[in-house]
Design a protein around this motif. Structure first.
Motif, PDB file in Angstrom:
ATOM      1  N   GLY A   1       0.814  -1.202   0.000  1.00 21.53           N
ATOM      2  CA  GLY A   1       0.000   0.000   0.000  1.00 21.53           C
ATOM      3  C   GLY A   1       0.851   1.258   0.000  1.00 21.53           C
ATOM      4  N   SER A   2       0.263   2.330   0.498  1.00 22.77           N
ATOM      5  CA  SER A   2       0.956   3.616   0.534  1.00 22.77           C
ATOM      6  C   SER A   2       0.872   4.214   1.927  1.00 22.77           C
ATOM      7  N   ALA A   3       1.877   4.998   2.270  1.00 22.35           N
ATOM      8  CA  ALA A   3       1.943   5.603   3.601  1.00 22.35           C
ATOM      9  C   ALA A   3       0.876   6.680   3.759  1.00 22.35           C
ATOM     10  N   ILE A   4       0.270   6.737   4.952  1.00 20.93           N
ATOM     11  CA  ILE A   4      -0.679   7.791   5.299  1.00 20.93           C
ATOM     12  C   ILE A   4      -0.335   8.290   6.699  1.00 20.93           C
ATOM     13  N   THR A   5      -1.041   9.307   7.157  1.00 15.13           N
ATOM     14  CA  THR A   5      -0.824   9.826   8.496  1.00 15.13           C
ATOM     15  C   THR A   5      -1.847   9.246   9.462  1.00 15.13           C
TER      16      THR A   5
ATOM     17  N   ASP B   1      -7.390   0.483   6.753  1.00 19.69           N
ATOM     18  CA  ASP B   1      -5.991   0.896   6.858  1.00 19.69           C
ATOM     19  C   ASP B   1      -5.260   0.012   7.863  1.00 19.69           C
ATOM     20  N   LEU B   2      -3.958  -0.105   7.686  1.00 19.78           N
ATOM     21  CA  LEU B   2      -3.124  -0.910   8.568  1.00 19.78           C
ATOM     22  C   LEU B   2      -2.298  -0.010   9.480  1.00 19.78           C
ATOM     23  N   VAL B   3      -2.157  -0.447  10.721  1.00 23.17           N
ATOM     24  CA  VAL B   3      -1.315   0.260  11.694  1.00 23.17           C
ATOM     25  C   VAL B   3      -0.210  -0.696  12.132  1.00 23.17           C
ATOM     26  N   PHE B   4       1.020  -0.213  12.090  1.00 20.71           N
ATOM     27  CA  PHE B   4       2.169  -1.047  12.416  1.00 20.71           C
ATOM     28  C   PHE B   4       2.879  -0.566  13.678  1.00 20.71           C
ATOM     29  N   TRP B   5       3.251  -1.531  14.487  1.00 23.94           N
ATOM     30  CA  TRP B   5       4.181  -1.336  15.578  1.00 23.94           C
ATOM     31  C   TRP B   5       5.395  -2.208  15.283  1.00 23.94           C
ATOM     32  N   LYS B   6       6.432  -2.091  16.064  1.00 25.60           N
ATOM     33  CA  LYS B   6       7.559  -3.001  15.912  1.00 25.60           C
ATOM     34  C   LYS B   6       7.092  -4.403  16.310  1.00 25.60           C
ATOM     35  N   GLY B   7       6.970  -5.293  15.315  1.00 24.20           N
ATOM     36  CA  GLY B   7       6.544  -6.661  15.581  1.00 24.20           C
ATOM     37  C   GLY B   7       5.048  -6.871  15.666  1.00 24.20           C
TER      38      GLY B   7
ATOM     39  N   GLU C   1     -10.898  -1.063  11.874  1.00 22.65           N
ATOM     40  CA  GLU C   1     -12.268  -1.453  11.546  1.00 22.65           C
ATOM     41  C   GLU C   1     -13.091  -0.224  11.162  1.00 22.65           C
ATOM     42  N   ASN C   2     -12.783   0.874  11.806  1.00 25.21           N
ATOM     43  CA  ASN C   2     -13.324   2.190  11.460  1.00 25.21           C
ATOM     44  C   ASN C   2     -12.354   3.217  12.023  1.00 25.21           C
ATOM     45  N   GLU C   3     -12.739   4.475  12.039  1.00 24.73           N
ATOM     46  CA  GLU C   3     -11.808   5.519  12.464  1.00 24.73           C
ATOM     47  C   GLU C   3     -11.414   5.417  13.934  1.00 24.73           C
ATOM     48  N   GLN C   4     -12.210   4.709  14.740  1.00 25.32           N
ATOM     49  CA  GLN C   4     -11.928   4.638  16.180  1.00 25.32           C
ATOM     50  C   GLN C   4     -11.546   3.257  16.688  1.00 25.32           C
ATOM     51  N   THR C   5     -11.739   2.221  15.877  1.00 24.74           N
ATOM     52  CA  THR C   5     -11.601   0.852  16.390  1.00 24.74           C
ATOM     53  C   THR C   5     -10.555   0.061  15.631  1.00 24.74           C
ATOM     54  N   LEU C   6      -9.702  -0.640  16.367  1.00 23.95           N
ATOM     55  CA  LEU C   6      -8.659  -1.489  15.811  1.00 23.95           C
ATOM     56  C   LEU C   6      -9.074  -2.951  15.939  1.00 23.95           C
ATOM     57  N   LEU C   7      -8.853  -3.713  14.886  1.00 22.34           N
ATOM     58  CA  LEU C   7      -9.112  -5.149  14.877  1.00 22.34           C
ATOM     59  C   LEU C   7      -7.764  -5.846  14.751  1.00 22.34           C
ATOM     60  N   HIS C   8      -7.422  -6.691  15.718  1.00 18.39           N
ATOM     61  CA  HIS C   8      -6.103  -7.338  15.644  1.00 18.39           C
ATOM     62  C   HIS C   8      -6.053  -8.616  16.473  1.00 18.39           C
ATOM     63  N   ALA C   9      -5.231  -9.559  15.999  1.00 13.83           N
ATOM     64  CA  ALA C   9      -4.903 -10.743  16.774  1.00 13.83           C
ATOM     65  C   ALA C   9      -3.774 -10.332  17.701  1.00 13.83           C
ATOM     66  N   ASN C  10      -3.961 -10.524  18.993  1.00 21.43           N
ATOM     67  CA  ASN C  10      -2.977  -9.974  19.930  1.00 21.43           C
ATOM     68  C   ASN C  10      -2.782 -10.849  21.156  1.00 21.43           C
ATOM     69  N   GLY C  11      -1.627 -10.703  21.773  1.00 18.89           N
ATOM     70  CA  GLY C  11      -1.293 -11.494  22.945  1.00 18.89           C
ATOM     71  C   GLY C  11      -1.890 -10.972  24.230  1.00 18.89           C
TER      72      GLY C  11
ATOM     73  N   GLY D   1       4.152   3.137  11.726  1.00 23.81           N
ATOM     74  CA  GLY D   1       3.665   3.548  10.412  1.00 23.81           C
ATOM     75  C   GLY D   1       2.216   3.208  10.196  1.00 23.81           C
ATOM     76  N   TYR D   2       1.649   3.843   9.174  1.00 20.60           N
ATOM     77  CA  TYR D   2       0.257   3.652   8.798  1.00 20.60           C
ATOM     78  C   TYR D   2       0.211   3.483   7.294  1.00 20.60           C
ATOM     79  N   ARG D   3      -0.544   2.460   6.814  1.00 30.08           N
ATOM     80  CA  ARG D   3      -0.580   2.177   5.382  1.00 30.08           C
ATOM     81  C   ARG D   3      -2.012   2.031   4.909  1.00 30.08           C
ATOM     82  N   ARG D   4      -2.241   2.505   3.696  1.00 32.12           N
ATOM     83  CA  ARG D   4      -3.545   2.329   3.033  1.00 32.12           C
ATOM     84  C   ARG D   4      -3.359   1.443   1.815  1.00 32.12           C
ATOM     85  N   LEU D   5      -4.145   0.384   1.743  1.00 31.70           N
ATOM     86  CA  LEU D   5      -4.031  -0.574   0.649  1.00 31.70           C
ATOM     87  C   LEU D   5      -4.658  -0.011  -0.608  1.00 31.70           C
ATOM     88  N   GLY D   6      -4.104  -0.426  -1.759  1.00 31.44           N
ATOM     89  CA  GLY D   6      -4.650   0.040  -3.026  1.00 31.44           C
ATOM     90  C   GLY D   6      -5.950  -0.635  -3.350  1.00 31.44           C
TER      91      GLY D   6
END
Length: 283
Positions: free
Chosen positions: A218-222, A230-236, A242-252, A278-283
């Protein structure tokens, strides 16, 4: 000086390597690799021929691989789906065949015949590839009969050429409360990057396997631009908005696929993994 290749995506050892890597790596022998398919419901891929080793990823029933070596009950393979390289028990491999359908629900049972009252012989994950050779209706329920034997509920399948729509987030939402599994990539358990990869695969899009590989899609966004998909990345780690306020993730933290307020997740994750990278938007 030879380029340093990622061993997760390139098959090479001092004694043996993929023939396409001639000139890029040093090895005593180079081979083309023979085709095979995954014959187990889920095959765990490891970095070495040892069941005590941790899981790098998983391959699903019907997915295809190239086999470079067989020794000591293990096969050294590379997945055709995402190019991942690793070791799995040789008994999990079968002869390649052309799939006709894919499983399109989180999980479904494989029955010995077209009868849901019979005890199932296996459970297949979303994304598994099957070859249908016939269909039978029993008491109003339609079943697909498989080339490998047994039957599955027909409405749990899609032709391989079809997708589950174009909203991959809707697919990811189907995995809510699925257990978190490091290296997992199935409806039985998955990790953060597998949730992204498997959900995208079911809408006809490809993505690398691990989160450090996915940071380039994808491409970088703010942060201020974040919206559904959109995807949100942390180290690892990676999560799906899911929307502007909610994150969907498999997590420990919840040890599952879960919804979490985005701002709350940033604060909670920050103490261990710092701020998002970083933050990415898929094409």
């Amino acid at each position: 000086m030879m380029e340093i290749l990622d061993r997760r995506l390139h098959a090479f050892r001092p004694d043996l390597a993929d023939e396409t890597l001639k000139g890029s790596v040093e090895a005593a022998n180079f081979v083309r690799g023979e085709p095979a398919r995954i014959a187990a419901p889920v095959a765990q891929l490891r970095p070495g021929p040892d069941l005590a080793r941790g899981i790098d990823t998983e391959l699903l029933f019907g997915e295809t691989v190239r086999v470079f070596d067989r020794a000591g009950g293990f096969a050294w393979v590379q997945a055709d789906q995402d190019r991942y390289v690793g070791y799995l028990p040789e008994t999990m491999l079968g002869t390649p065949e052309e799939p006709t359908h894919r499983i399109a629900v989180q999980r479904t049972f494989l029955y010995p015949g077209p009868e849901l009252r019979k005890p199932p012989t296996a459970t297949l994950s979303m994304g598994s590839r099957i070859t249908v050779v016939g269909d039978v209706e029993t008491r109003g329920t339609r079943y697909f009969v498989l080339s490998t034997g047994g039957a599955v509920i027909a409405r749990h399948c899609l032709p391989v050429a079809e997708t589950m729509g174009d909203d991959y987030v809707a697919v990811a939402e189907k995995f809510i409360e699925t257990p978190y599994l490091w290296g997992g990539r199935s409806g039985f358990g998955l990790d953060c990057s597998a949730l992204v990869q498997l959900s995208l695969m079911m809408v006809g899009k490809s993505a690398p396997r691990d989160s450090d590989m996915q940071v380039s899609i994808g491409s970088a966004i703010t942060r201020e631009e974040l919206r559904r998909g959109d995807l949100v990345f942390w180290k690892g780690h990676v999560g799906i908005m899911e929307n502007e306020q909610t994150l969907l993730h498999a997590n420990g933290h919840t040890v599952s696929v879960a919804r979490e307020g985005f701002e709350e997740a940033v604060k909670r994750i920050g103490w261990l993994y710092e701020q998002p990278t970083g933050y990415r938007r898929l094409g």
